[in-house]
Design a protein around this motif. Structure first.
Motif, PDB file in Angstrom:
ATOM      1  N   THR A 320       0.612  -1.362   0.009  1.00  0.00           N
ATOM      2  CA  THR A 320      -0.151  -0.745  -0.451  1.00  0.00           C
ATOM      3  C   THR A 320       1.127   1.149   0.179  1.00  0.00           C
ATOM      4  O   THR A 320       1.950   1.095   0.332  1.00  0.00           O
ATOM      5  CB  THR A 320      -1.013  -0.009   1.619  1.00  0.00           C
ATOM      6  N   ALA A 321       0.102   2.443  -1.052  1.00  0.00           N
ATOM      7  CA  ALA A 321       1.675   3.302  -0.963  1.00  0.00           C
ATOM      8  C   ALA A 321       0.395   4.672  -1.111  1.00  0.00           C
ATOM      9  O   ALA A 321      -0.697   4.070  -2.130  1.00  0.00           O
ATOM     10  CB  ALA A 321       2.716   3.114  -2.133  1.00  0.00           C
ATOM     11  N   THR A 322       1.093   5.478  -0.819  1.00  0.00           N
ATOM     12  CA  THR A 322      -0.132   7.035  -0.624  1.00  0.00           C
ATOM     13  C   THR A 322       0.380   7.598  -1.934  1.00  0.00           C
ATOM     14  O   THR A 322       1.925   8.079  -1.731  1.00  0.00           O
ATOM     15  CB  THR A 322       0.026   7.693   0.359  1.00  0.00           C
ATOM     16  N   PRO A 323      -0.105   7.969  -2.976  1.00  0.00           N
ATOM     17  CA  PRO A 323       0.824   9.362  -4.197  1.00  0.00           C
ATOM     18  C   PRO A 323       1.037  10.060  -3.233  1.00  0.00           C
ATOM     19  O   PRO A 323       0.103  11.133  -1.985  1.00  0.00           O
ATOM     20  CB  PRO A 323      -1.101   9.822  -3.859  1.00  0.00           C
ATOM     21  N   ILE A 324       2.082  10.085  -3.445  1.00  0.00           N
ATOM     22  CA  ILE A 324       3.410  11.817  -3.436  1.00  0.00           C
ATOM     23  C   ILE A 324       2.271  12.915  -3.262  1.00  0.00           C
ATOM     24  O   ILE A 324       3.034  14.211  -2.381  1.00  0.00           O
ATOM     25  CB  ILE A 324       4.778  11.707  -4.307  1.00  0.00           C
ATOM     26  N   ASP A 325       1.885  13.381  -4.033  1.00  0.00           N
ATOM     27  CA  ASP A 325       1.824  14.994  -4.496  1.00  0.00           C
ATOM     28  C   ASP A 325       0.968  15.339  -3.251  1.00  0.00           C
ATOM     29  O   ASP A 325       1.166  16.474  -2.143  1.00  0.00           O
ATOM     30  CB  ASP A 325       0.650  15.652  -5.029  1.00  0.00           C
ATOM     31  N   ARG A 326      -0.464  13.909  -2.381  1.00  0.00           N
ATOM     32  CA  ARG A 326      -1.352  14.434  -1.088  1.00  0.00           C
ATOM     33  C   ARG A 326       0.317  14.884   0.000  1.00  0.00           C
ATOM     34  O   ARG A 326      -0.449  15.940   0.691  1.00  0.00           O
ATOM     35  CB  ARG A 326      -1.933  13.084  -1.102  1.00  0.00           C
ATOM     36  N   ILE A 327       0.650  14.428  -0.249  1.00  0.00           N
ATOM     37  CA  ILE A 327       1.848  14.605   1.070  1.00  0.00           C
ATOM     38  C   ILE A 327       3.074  15.530   1.425  1.00  0.00           C
ATOM     39  O   ILE A 327       2.598  16.664   1.944  1.00  0.00           O
ATOM     40  CB  ILE A 327       2.831  13.308   1.190  1.00  0.00           C
ATOM     41  N   LEU A 328       2.659  15.821  -0.174  1.00  0.00           N
ATOM     42  CA  LEU A 328       4.318  17.221  -0.222  1.00  0.00           C
ATOM     43  C   LEU A 328       3.231  18.344  -0.477  1.00  0.00           C
ATOM     44  O   LEU A 328       3.722  19.196   0.756  1.00  0.00           O
ATOM     45  CB  LEU A 328       4.722  17.289  -1.303  1.00  0.00           C
ATOM     46  N   ASP A 329       1.397  18.314  -0.979  1.00  0.00           N
ATOM     47  CA  ASP A 329       0.914  19.687  -0.265  1.00  0.00           C
ATOM     48  C   ASP A 329       0.910  19.982   0.740  1.00  0.00           C
ATOM     49  O   ASP A 329       0.461  20.644   1.414  1.00  0.00           O
ATOM     50  CB  ASP A 329      -0.792  19.362  -0.756  1.00  0.00           C
ATOM     51  N   ARG A 330       0.306  18.826   1.533  1.00  0.00           N
ATOM     52  CA  ARG A 330       0.101  18.961   3.695  1.00  0.00           C
ATOM     53  C   ARG A 330       1.219  19.884   3.904  1.00  0.00           C
ATOM     54  O   ARG A 330       1.086  20.214   4.692  1.00  0.00           O
ATOM     55  CB  ARG A 330      -0.074  17.412   3.389  1.00  0.00           C
ATOM     56  N   PHE A 331       1.993  19.048   3.737  1.00  0.00           N
ATOM     57  CA  PHE A 331       3.527  19.260   4.593  1.00  0.00           C
ATOM     58  C   PHE A 331       4.003  20.798   3.468  1.00  0.00           C
ATOM     59  O   PHE A 331       4.634  21.866   4.601  1.00  0.00           O
ATOM     60  CB  PHE A 331       4.556  18.821   4.738  1.00  0.00           C
TER      61      PHE A 331
END
Lengths: 336, 73
Positions: A320-331
């Protein structure tokens, strides 16, 4: 990863030989003569497979040849003859160049991953000072709007599933690999709280840590090289790659689903419901990442970051992996 | 939100609380549908999901998997 435009027949010959040598024939043929010669082909295949180390495309795309790496011992010449016969049968126009070599070994320890590394980079071991389950992969180096350098990884690696305080020490390597307070590399800067009640949706398992000394961390991922954010918002259709402190080599995977709701167990804590996740099946090994690789960055064939590894399934190695865009946007950070 | 996404979210609310269902994923194949990641070939769970899918005219598949564990050490 191939970055040059090779003629189609050369790419086909490369795939044919690569698959055949690894005993995963994927080609289909209706050529009667091929079946007629099958007994001979099996013999050639057995001889060649024993010595096979690798196959490579030439540096010059205009060269009509393939390079085959064969183990350098007394059987190498016979294996070279067998490989030539196999290739001639399917691709008579391609020339074979044989390169005798020794054995390639994973560079674990001597080349980072689980060892203390300065500068450290993506794919190396990191973990929260609490230890326990909090040990995983340095995902990649990111930068905030003020130009500060931060380590990106999972909440359960850098923030010990919320059981932390901002400013806590991050060690490289993590405690799993003998890390201690002497190995502090960063301090916890921010994390997305993770709810592990088996009911509440989590959209990511992520955290960032501010690097103490910028010279102690560098961009890129060990064994993979420099990475950039994927430009195309759509997920890639080709193969996916990952490396981390436990895998210690590059593993290859393919999408099984681009949108999934998943129950992820955090041992001794509970279940986190992960929403809108990627599911990735392994292609070249038993699993796409291992326990201890959490936080590793999944890249496409152009070294563009696609996702961050969160969990691995224990029967078939699905990840299971999380789309990277979502993480970069969050931080509000960018890949450095 | 697409219809398949809506159905996945509905399926998640309904079935993911069951210990035997590990995940619900949108299929990448045609026809569009949902894949239920299940811990075993439990007939009651399968029947319950199939009944739910039948009422909504959606194609479902099952894949038996192990447990997904947070991949920290």
């Amino acid at each position: 990863m191939q970055r040059f435009q090779y003629p189609q027949h050369l790419n086909a010959a490369f795939s044919y030989l690569s698959d055949l040598m690894r005993d995963r024939p994927t080609f289909e043929t209706t050529d009667f003569h091929y079946y007629e010669k099958a007994a001979g082909a099996d013999y050639y295949k057995n001889v060649a497979q024993k010595q096979f180390v690798g196959v490579a495309l030439p540096l010059d795309a205009d060269e009509n040849s393939l390079i085959v790496l064969l183990r350098d011992d007394e059987s190498q010449k016979e294996a070279a003859r067998a490989t030539r016969a196999l290739l001639r049968n399917q691709f008579p126009e391609v020339t074979l160049v044989v390169r005798p070599v020794g054995e390639f070994r994973t560079a674990v320890g001597s080349a980072g991953s689980s060892a203390r590394m300065r500068p450290a980079m993506g794919g190396d071991s990191v973990g929260h000072q609490n230890g326990g389950n909090a040990s995983g992969s340095f995902g990649c180096l990111v930068e905030d709007s003020a130009g500060r350098q931060l380590i990106l990884s999972c909440n359960h690696v850098l923030a010990d599933v919320n059981r932390c305080n901002l400013g806590d020490a991050i060690w490289q390597p993590g405690i799993r690999y003998g890390g201690s307070s002497r190995d502090q590399i960063a301090r916890l800067r921010d994390f997305e709280p993770l709810t592990v009640d088996g009911a509440t949706d989590n959209f990511m398992d992520a955290a960032i840590a501010l690097v103490d000394n910028p010279a102690d961390a560098m961009p890129g991922i060990r064994r993979i090289g420099s990475v950039a954010k994927r430009q195309d918002p759509a997920p890639p259709s080709g193969p996916l790659y990952l490396t981390g402190p436990e895998s210690a080599s590059i593993v290859i995977g393919e999408f099984y689903s681009r949108s999934a709701s998943m129950n992820v167990r955090h041992p001794g804590i509970g279940i986190a419901v992960m929403e809108h996740q990627y599911l990735i099946d392994p292609q070249n090994g038993p699993s796409f990442g291992k326990l201890g690789d959490s936080g590793a960055i999944v890249v496409d064939q152009d070294n563009e970051a696609v996702a961050m590894l969160v969990a691995v399934e224990d029967k078939h190695g699905m990840a299971t992996a999380t789309p990277i865009d979502r993480i970069l946007d969050r931080f509000q950070v960018a890949i450095k | 939100m697409t219809q398949i996404e809506n159905l996945r979210l509905e399926a998640k609310e309904r079935f993911l609380r069951d210990d035997k269902v590990v995940g619900v994923a949108e299929s990448m194949d045609k026809p569009a549908g949902l894949i239920f990641l299940v811990r075993s070939e439990s007939e009651p769970v399968r029947r319950s999901i199939q009944d739910w899918a039948h009422d909504r005219h959606i194609h479902v598949r099952f894949r038996v998997v192990g447990e997904f564990k947070a991949s920290g050490a």
